[in-house]
Design an enzyme around this catalytic site. Structure first.
Site, PDB file in Angstrom:
ATOM      1  CB  ALA A 149     -37.748  44.831   3.347  1.00 31.26           C
ATOM      2  CB  SER A 205     -44.955  42.938   8.080  1.00 32.12           C
ATOM      3  OG  SER A 205     -43.600  43.209   8.324  1.00 32.12           O
ATOM      4  CG  ASN A 206     -41.086  43.171   4.291  1.00 32.48           C
ATOM      5  OD1 ASN A 206     -40.081  42.797   4.885  1.00 32.48           O
ATOM      6  ND2 ASN A 206     -41.389  44.462   4.133  1.00 32.48           N
ATOM      7  N   GLY A 207     -41.028  39.606   4.851  1.00 30.49           N
ATOM      8  CA  GLY A 207     -40.192  38.587   5.496  1.00 30.49           C
ATOM      9  C   GLY A 207     -38.766  39.010   5.799  1.00 30.49           C
ATOM     10  CB  SER A 208     -36.974  42.228   5.773  1.00 31.94           C
ATOM     11  OG  SER A 208     -35.763  42.697   6.315  1.00 31.94           O
TER      12      SER A 208
END
Ligand code: CTP
Length: 412
Positions: free
Chosen positions: A276, A209-212
């Site tokens: 994102a 995943s990512n930090g959005s």
């Protein structure tokens, strides 16, 4: 701002924070904009600043004591006629009281009687604001419809650095104007917004995943609905509360987001892709948890996820298309390439990384790119305020002939 609040009656609640003096500047902005402001102070606020200051500048007596007799009791009717209640600064103590509905002072009592919009502007030590109790109280108040103008990051009265400084007078003012102006310029528009990160499973417990945080997309949804649009928000996993009057469609993976957006694309007059979207996913998601003594991490093969914006852009009939780019360097250069390749009407470029990263922060500064226009820089401001600024620009995009087509659908 002159005259934009004329005829509006605002109750300004001031509580016992070192930032109480900043309420004077806010009062001046509100009165200069034409509002009639009635100040209510808590006992602790009076220890920081004399009521006389507010009385002189507002032209009205300051109310502070619920038991002070007939004159003060009249103030209980203040909120009946109020168009807006602003609590600035709001201490951790008052935040808790408001969330719990405690009425042990005049401000708490009035807060229980309000029918009008409420803006709460917390100011406290960074650790206090980050505490789960304060966060839960803020969330409770948001659920009830209050607008929380989040504190800013900076040096605090304690000498520490953190998020706890009262938001600027301008940010509070613009939130007040946004709430009171009742703009309806997005009425008749159907806005499809994507937000948050996507998660691509490796196995049932691990994912890529990512930090959005989703904050920008939720702010866009909140702003568009407040201005009269119908809004569907397709969101990856976030911890944010659903904005009022917005249809929320939760998804997890990029593929699910693509499906959810595709079926609603024809309905929309505008697509705003703040999500994102993860660009890669494991080629194979394991059905059972991978045990670490049986797998050393080798052989994790990734494949590309669909480019949702590119796919929808190829199917565009009448929609405005707005993308958000996440870049760490060469912002304009990379942004221009995305604007062109994805055939967008507008691209908002965010800086990712560092202390001021767009990911997770409550404020953002961006570049706006549009075909045939020079890059336009929008200075750092709260995401909710930025959302309104971006909606102004989206509405002013030149209308393409194909976009004039009128489509009438029930909200999907
Ligand atoms: N986007 C998308 N589908 C993807 C990746 C991105 O729809 N698989 C959208 C995003 O929602 C955003 C825009 O495309 O509105 C730009 O996203 P960004 O992550 O900045 O760029 P990418 O196209 O993924 O390119 P790169 O990661 O190489 O910078």
């Amino acid at each position: 701002m002159n005259g934009v609040l004329s005829g509006k009656r605002i109750v300004l609640g001031v509580t016992g924070s070192i930032a109480a003096y900043k309420a004077v500047g806010l009062l001046r902005l509100l009165t200069q904009a034409g509002a009639s402001v009635h100040v209510v102070m808590t006992d602790s606020a009076i220890r920081f600043i004399a009521p006389l200051t507010f009385e002189v500048l507002s032209g009205h007596p300051v109310a502070s004591d619920v038991f002070a007799g007939h004159q003060e009791m009249k103030h209980l009717s203040l909120t009946e006629q109020a168009d807006l209640l602003v609590v600035a600064p709001c201490t951790a103590n008052t935040l808790a009281k408001l969330a719990l509905g405690l009425a042990d002072n005049l401000l708490g009592t009035l807060a229980l009687t309000v029918q009008c919009p409420v803006i709460i502007c917390p100011a406290m030590d960074g650790e206090m604001w980050a505490h789960p109790a304060a966060q839960a109280h803020a969330q409770t108040l948001r659920h009830r419809g209050a607008v929380i103008v989040e504190p800013e990051v900076g040096s605090l009265a304690s000498g520490e650095w953190g998020q706890g400084r009262l938001a600027t007078e301008e940010a509070i003012m613009s939130t007040a104007v946004g709430l009171l102006q009742c703009r309806t310029d997005w009425q008749g528009e159907r806005v499809l917004i994507s937000a948050g990160p996507t998660q691509e499973p490796i196995d049932p417990v691990r994912f890529i995943s990512n930090g959005s945080s989703g904050k920008m997309g939720f702010a866009m949804a909140e702003a568009a609905v407040a201005r009269g649009a119908e809004v569907v928000l397709v969101t990856g996993p976030t911890h944010l509360a659903a904005p009022k009057k917005v249809t929320v469609v939760p998804v997890v993976t990029a593929e699910e987001m693509l499906q959810a957006l595709t079926v609603r694309f024809e309905w929309a007059t505008t697509l705003i892709m703040t999500a994102a979207v993860g660009d890669f996913r494991p080629k194979q998601a394991h059905a059972h948890k991978l045990k670490k003594d049986q797998w050393n991490g080798e052989g994790l093969v990734l494949e590309r996820t669909p480019d949702i914006l590119m796919a929808l852009s190829a199917q565009r009939t009448h929609q405005r298309l707005v993308g958000f780019a996440a870049e760490t360097d060469h912002l304009i250069e990379h942004g221009q390439a995305k604007l062109t390749n994805k055939h967008l009407d507008m691209l908002v470029v965010n800086q990712i990384g560092g202390e001021q990263s767009a990911f997770g922060n409550d404020t953002n500064e961006v570049y706006v790119l549009a075909p045939g226009s020079a890059p336009h820089q929008i200075p750092r401001m709260p995401k909710r305020q930025l959302a309104d600024t971006l909606l102004d620009r989206i509405l002013s995009l030149p209308v393409q002939p194909s976009r004039q087509k009128v489509v009438s659908f029930p909200t999907p």
